[in-house]
Design a protein around this motif. Sequence first.
Motif, PDB file in Angstrom:
ATOM      1  N   VAL A 126       0.842  -1.206   0.000  1.00 30.26           N
ATOM      2  CA  VAL A 126       0.000   0.000   0.000  1.00 30.26           C
ATOM      3  C   VAL A 126       0.870   1.246   0.000  1.00 30.26           C
ATOM      4  CG1 VAL A 126      -1.680   1.334   1.327  1.00 30.26           C
ATOM      5  CG2 VAL A 126      -1.941  -1.152   1.103  1.00 30.26           C
ATOM      6  N   PHE A 127       1.915   1.240   0.840  1.00 32.82           N
ATOM      7  CA  PHE A 127       2.757   2.436   0.944  1.00 32.82           C
ATOM      8  C   PHE A 127       3.494   2.712  -0.370  1.00 32.82           C
ATOM      9  CE2 PHE A 127       6.647   4.718   1.842  1.00 32.82           C
ATOM     10  CZ  PHE A 127       6.159   5.814   2.555  1.00 32.82           C
ATOM     11  N   ALA A 128       4.118   1.689  -0.951  1.00 33.80           N
ATOM     12  CA  ALA A 128       4.867   1.889  -2.202  1.00 33.80           C
ATOM     13  C   ALA A 128       3.942   2.362  -3.315  1.00 33.80           C
ATOM     14  CB  ALA A 128       5.578   0.603  -2.600  1.00 33.80           C
ATOM     15  N   ASP A 129       2.715   1.857  -3.340  1.00 35.64           N
ATOM     16  CA  ASP A 129       1.760   2.309  -4.350  1.00 35.64           C
ATOM     17  C   ASP A 129       1.430   3.784  -4.159  1.00 35.64           C
ATOM     18  OD1 ASP A 129      -0.248   1.695  -6.515  1.00 35.64           O
ATOM     19  OD2 ASP A 129      -1.614   2.374  -4.934  1.00 35.64           O
ATOM     20  N   ARG A 130       1.247   4.202  -2.921  1.00 38.83           N
ATOM     21  CA  ARG A 130       0.934   5.614  -2.659  1.00 38.83           C
ATOM     22  C   ARG A 130       2.098   6.513  -3.057  1.00 38.83           C
ATOM     23  NH1 ARG A 130      -2.584   6.173   2.880  1.00 38.83           N
ATOM     24  NH2 ARG A 130      -2.171   8.370   2.371  1.00 38.83           N
ATOM     25  N   MET A 131       3.324   6.062  -2.819  1.00 36.48           N
ATOM     26  CA  MET A 131       4.484   6.854  -3.244  1.00 36.48           C
ATOM     27  C   MET A 131       4.576   6.893  -4.764  1.00 36.48           C
ATOM     28  SD  MET A 131       5.967   8.354  -0.760  1.00 36.48           S
ATOM     29  CE  MET A 131       7.293   8.980  -1.802  1.00 36.48           C
ATOM     30  N   SER A 132       4.330   5.777  -5.418  1.00 39.90           N
ATOM     31  CA  SER A 132       4.437   5.721  -6.877  1.00 39.90           C
ATOM     32  C   SER A 132       3.433   6.643  -7.554  1.00 39.90           C
ATOM     33  CB  SER A 132       4.250   4.288  -7.356  1.00 39.90           C
ATOM     34  OG  SER A 132       5.277   3.452  -6.856  1.00 39.90           O
ATOM     35  N   ARG A 133       2.277   6.810  -6.957  1.00 38.00           N
ATOM     36  CA  ARG A 133       1.234   7.661  -7.535  1.00 38.00           C
ATOM     37  C   ARG A 133       1.616   9.147  -7.536  1.00 38.00           C
ATOM     38  NH1 ARG A 133      -3.966   5.280  -7.856  1.00 38.00           N
ATOM     39  NH2 ARG A 133      -3.987   3.122  -7.086  1.00 38.00           N
ATOM     40  N   GLN A 134       2.669   9.518  -6.802  1.00 38.61           N
ATOM     41  CA  GLN A 134       3.046  10.928  -6.735  1.00 38.61           C
ATOM     42  C   GLN A 134       3.800  11.406  -7.974  1.00 38.61           C
ATOM     43  OE1 GLN A 134       4.586  12.368  -2.989  1.00 38.61           O
ATOM     44  NE2 GLN A 134       3.583  10.734  -1.835  1.00 38.61           N
ATOM     45  N   PRO A 179       1.359  20.630   1.141  1.00 42.54           N
ATOM     46  CA  PRO A 179       1.642  19.992  -0.146  1.00 42.54           C
ATOM     47  C   PRO A 179       3.136  19.997  -0.469  1.00 42.54           C
ATOM     48  CG  PRO A 179      -0.265  21.421  -0.337  1.00 42.54           C
ATOM     49  CD  PRO A 179       0.315  21.670   1.028  1.00 42.54           C
ATOM     50  N   LEU A 180       3.607  18.938  -1.126  1.00 42.78           N
ATOM     51  CA  LEU A 180       5.036  18.798  -1.402  1.00 42.78           C
ATOM     52  C   LEU A 180       5.566  19.964  -2.221  1.00 42.78           C
ATOM     53  CD1 LEU A 180       7.610  17.078  -1.165  1.00 42.78           C
ATOM     54  CD2 LEU A 180       6.916  15.933  -3.291  1.00 42.78           C
ATOM     55  N   ASP A 181       4.816  20.441  -3.205  1.00 44.90           N
ATOM     56  CA  ASP A 181       5.343  21.532  -4.020  1.00 44.90           C
ATOM     57  C   ASP A 181       5.541  22.798  -3.190  1.00 44.90           C
ATOM     58  OD1 ASP A 181       2.633  22.023  -3.703  1.00 44.90           O
ATOM     59  OD2 ASP A 181       2.284  22.590  -5.784  1.00 44.90           O
ATOM     60  N   GLU A 182       4.725  23.006  -2.167  1.00 48.42           N
ATOM     61  CA  GLU A 182       4.923  24.157  -1.284  1.00 48.42           C
ATOM     62  C   GLU A 182       6.142  23.963  -0.387  1.00 48.42           C
ATOM     63  OE1 GLU A 182       1.506  25.501   0.860  1.00 48.42           O
ATOM     64  OE2 GLU A 182       0.143  25.132  -0.839  1.00 48.42           O
ATOM     65  N   ILE A 183       6.355  22.727   0.079  1.00 46.83           N
ATOM     66  CA  ILE A 183       7.554  22.451   0.883  1.00 46.83           C
ATOM     67  C   ILE A 183       8.807  22.739   0.064  1.00 46.83           C
ATOM     68  CG2 ILE A 183       8.883  20.655   2.052  1.00 46.83           C
ATOM     69  CD1 ILE A 183       6.240  19.288   2.759  1.00 46.83           C
ATOM     70  N   VAL A 184       8.865  22.187  -1.138  1.00 52.76           N
ATOM     71  CA  VAL A 184      10.032  22.389  -2.014  1.00 52.76           C
ATOM     72  C   VAL A 184      10.174  23.864  -2.374  1.00 52.76           C
ATOM     73  CG1 VAL A 184      11.000  21.836  -4.283  1.00 52.76           C
ATOM     74  CG2 VAL A 184       9.967  20.027  -2.889  1.00 52.76           C
ATOM     75  N   GLY A 185       9.068  24.534  -2.637  1.00 50.71           N
ATOM     76  CA  GLY A 185       9.116  25.959  -2.968  1.00 50.71           C
ATOM     77  C   GLY A 185       9.651  26.812  -1.846  1.00 50.71           C
ATOM     78  N   SER A 186       9.452  26.377  -0.609  1.00 44.48           N
ATOM     79  CA  SER A 186       9.938  27.156   0.533  1.00 44.48           C
ATOM     80  C   SER A 186      11.458  27.152   0.630  1.00 44.48           C
ATOM     81  CB  SER A 186       9.331  26.628   1.833  1.00 44.48           C
ATOM     82  OG  SER A 186       9.862  25.349   2.184  1.00 44.48           O
ATOM     83  N   TRP A 187      12.115  26.266  -0.106  1.00 52.25           N
ATOM     84  CA  TRP A 187      13.585  26.203  -0.079  1.00 52.25           C
ATOM     85  C   TRP A 187      14.223  27.129  -1.107  1.00 52.25           C
ATOM     86  CZ3 TRP A 187      13.421  20.192  -0.914  1.00 52.25           C
ATOM     87  CH2 TRP A 187      12.817  19.579   0.202  1.00 52.25           C
ATOM     88  N   LYS A 188      13.459  27.602  -2.077  1.00 54.05           N
ATOM     89  CA  LYS A 188      14.033  28.230  -3.272  1.00 54.05           C
ATOM     90  C   LYS A 188      14.876  29.465  -2.959  1.00 54.05           C
ATOM     91  CE  LYS A 188      13.000  29.797  -7.966  1.00 54.05           C
ATOM     92  NZ  LYS A 188      13.936  30.934  -7.879  1.00 54.05           N
ATOM     93  N   ALA A 189      14.395  30.336  -2.101  1.00 56.63           N
ATOM     94  CA  ALA A 189      15.139  31.573  -1.827  1.00 56.63           C
ATOM     95  C   ALA A 189      16.512  31.257  -1.244  1.00 56.63           C
ATOM     96  CB  ALA A 189      14.333  32.472  -0.891  1.00 56.63           C
ATOM     97  N   GLY A 190      16.559  30.313  -0.304  1.00 58.09           N
ATOM     98  CA  GLY A 190      17.839  29.938   0.291  1.00 58.09           C
ATOM     99  C   GLY A 190      18.760  29.270  -0.717  1.00 58.09           C
ATOM    100  N   GLU A 191      18.197  28.393  -1.536  1.00 64.18           N
ATOM    101  CA  GLU A 191      19.004  27.745  -2.578  1.00 64.18           C
ATOM    102  C   GLU A 191      19.599  28.778  -3.525  1.00 64.18           C
ATOM    103  OE1 GLU A 191      16.359  23.607  -2.977  1.00 64.18           O
ATOM    104  OE2 GLU A 191      15.936  25.350  -4.239  1.00 64.18           O
ATOM    105  N   ASP A 192      18.805  29.773  -3.926  1.00 65.48           N
ATOM    106  CA  ASP A 192      19.287  30.794  -4.858  1.00 65.48           C
ATOM    107  C   ASP A 192      20.394  31.627  -4.232  1.00 65.48           C
ATOM    108  OD1 ASP A 192      17.513  29.938  -6.777  1.00 65.48           O
ATOM    109  OD2 ASP A 192      16.040  31.524  -6.417  1.00 65.48           O
TER     110      ASP A 192
END
Length: 385
Positions: A260-268, A360-373
Motif C-alpha cells: 500500500v505504501f509503495a503504491d501511494r508513493m508511486s502515484r506521486q 503539499p510537497l510543491d509548497e515544501i520544495v518551494g519554501s527552499w528556493k530563496a535559500g538555494e538561490d
Amino acid sequence: MRLGSEVLLASRRLHGRRVGVVANPASIDHGFGHIVDRLAAAEGVTLGAIFGPQHGFHSNLQDNMIETPHASDGRRQVPVYSLYSETREPTAQMLSGLDALVIDLQDIGARIYTFIYTMANCLSAAGRHGVPVIVCDRPNPIGGIEVEGPMLEPGFQSFVGQYPIPMRHGLTVGELAQLFNDRFHLGATLEVVQMDGWRREQYWDDTGLPWVMPSPNIPTLDTAIVYPGTVLFEGTMLSEGRGTTRPFELVGAPWIDADVFADRMSRQGLRGVRFRPATFEPTFQKHARTPCGGCQIHVTDRRAFAPVAVGAALLREFHATAPAQFAWRQPPYEYEHDKMPIDILAGSSALREQVESQTPLDEIVGSWKAGEDRFRELRTRFLLY
C-alpha cells in the motif's frame, strides 16, 4: 584525473616537514594507496600524528554518538588522535611539533555529514595554534552542480550542521574548506590542493576511482545518492534501514503495509525514482529484529532525481499513512540535548511543521528556493572547477 593527494605527493612540497594527517579508510588514491602510507613513505616527510573523524580512523564504530578513544599506531609509531571523543578539534598538544596538517577526507555531498565539520574544526584550531592546513581535494560523489534543500537557519547549529548551507551543497571538500574559512572567519592558513581533471557533472563512477565506504553506513554510491533525503529519517522513529545491507535506501516501520505504501508513493509521479514495496528486518538500531514494511528507493535517473524532495515526500506520506504511530525521535542526538533531532537535521523546525500539517510537497520544495538561490550565488566565489 588526479586526486588532490596525488598532486600533493607528486609536488614534493612537503619535503622537510613534519606533518599530521586527518584521514580514514576512504583516504586512498587510484592505486588503493592510503594517504598515511604514502606520507610515511615519502622522501623527506616525517609523519608526526594521525587524526580520525567520527567512526574512527579505522571507521570501525557503527553508530552516532559512540566516541572513539585515542590510540597509537604501532606500525608507524605515531599517535592516533580521535576527533570524535572528549574533543572534536585538535588541541595544542596534539598539534605540537607539526609543520602542517594535511586533511584527506571523503565527503558525500550532504550538509549533515560530520566530516566537513571535523575539517572546519581543524581549520579553526590550526589557525589559533599557527599550523598551516593543506586540504587534499576529492570529488563530490553525487556531482558538483545540483543545490537542493532547506538552509540551516540561525539557532539550529549542531555537529550535523554548523554553517548555513543547503542540505545538498554541490561542492567538493576543498571548496567547502575555502568557503568555511573565508565566510565564517576560521582563521586558518589554508592551501587547497586541487584535483586535476575532475568535472562538476561527474558522479563518483565517472571518475575511475575505487569506492571505499567513507563511513560504515554508506556502503555504496547508491546510498550516497539518496542520503541527502533519507538521512532525515534519523530524526524519526521510522527505520532508515540501518542494520540492513541497504541503509538509507530501505525505509519503513513495523506498522506499514509495504504494498500500500509503495503504491501511494508511486502515484506521486516523482521524477527519476521508483518505489518498490519492501519488507526488511534490521539487525540493529531502530526496530531491530522486527519486520518493517516500507519501500526500497531505486534511482532510475540520477540527473532528474531530487533526493531532498523525495525524502520530504516520504516523511509526509509516512505521516499521512499512520499519523497515530508516526513519531519524531527525541533528543539527545549528536550532542544536542534540547532541540528536536529532525530540526537540526532539516536546519529548522519548518519541515517538521510542514509534515505535521500535511503541507503539499510543491509548497515544501518551494519554501527552499530563496535559500538555494542565495547559496548558488555565494558559492560561485569558491568554485575551483
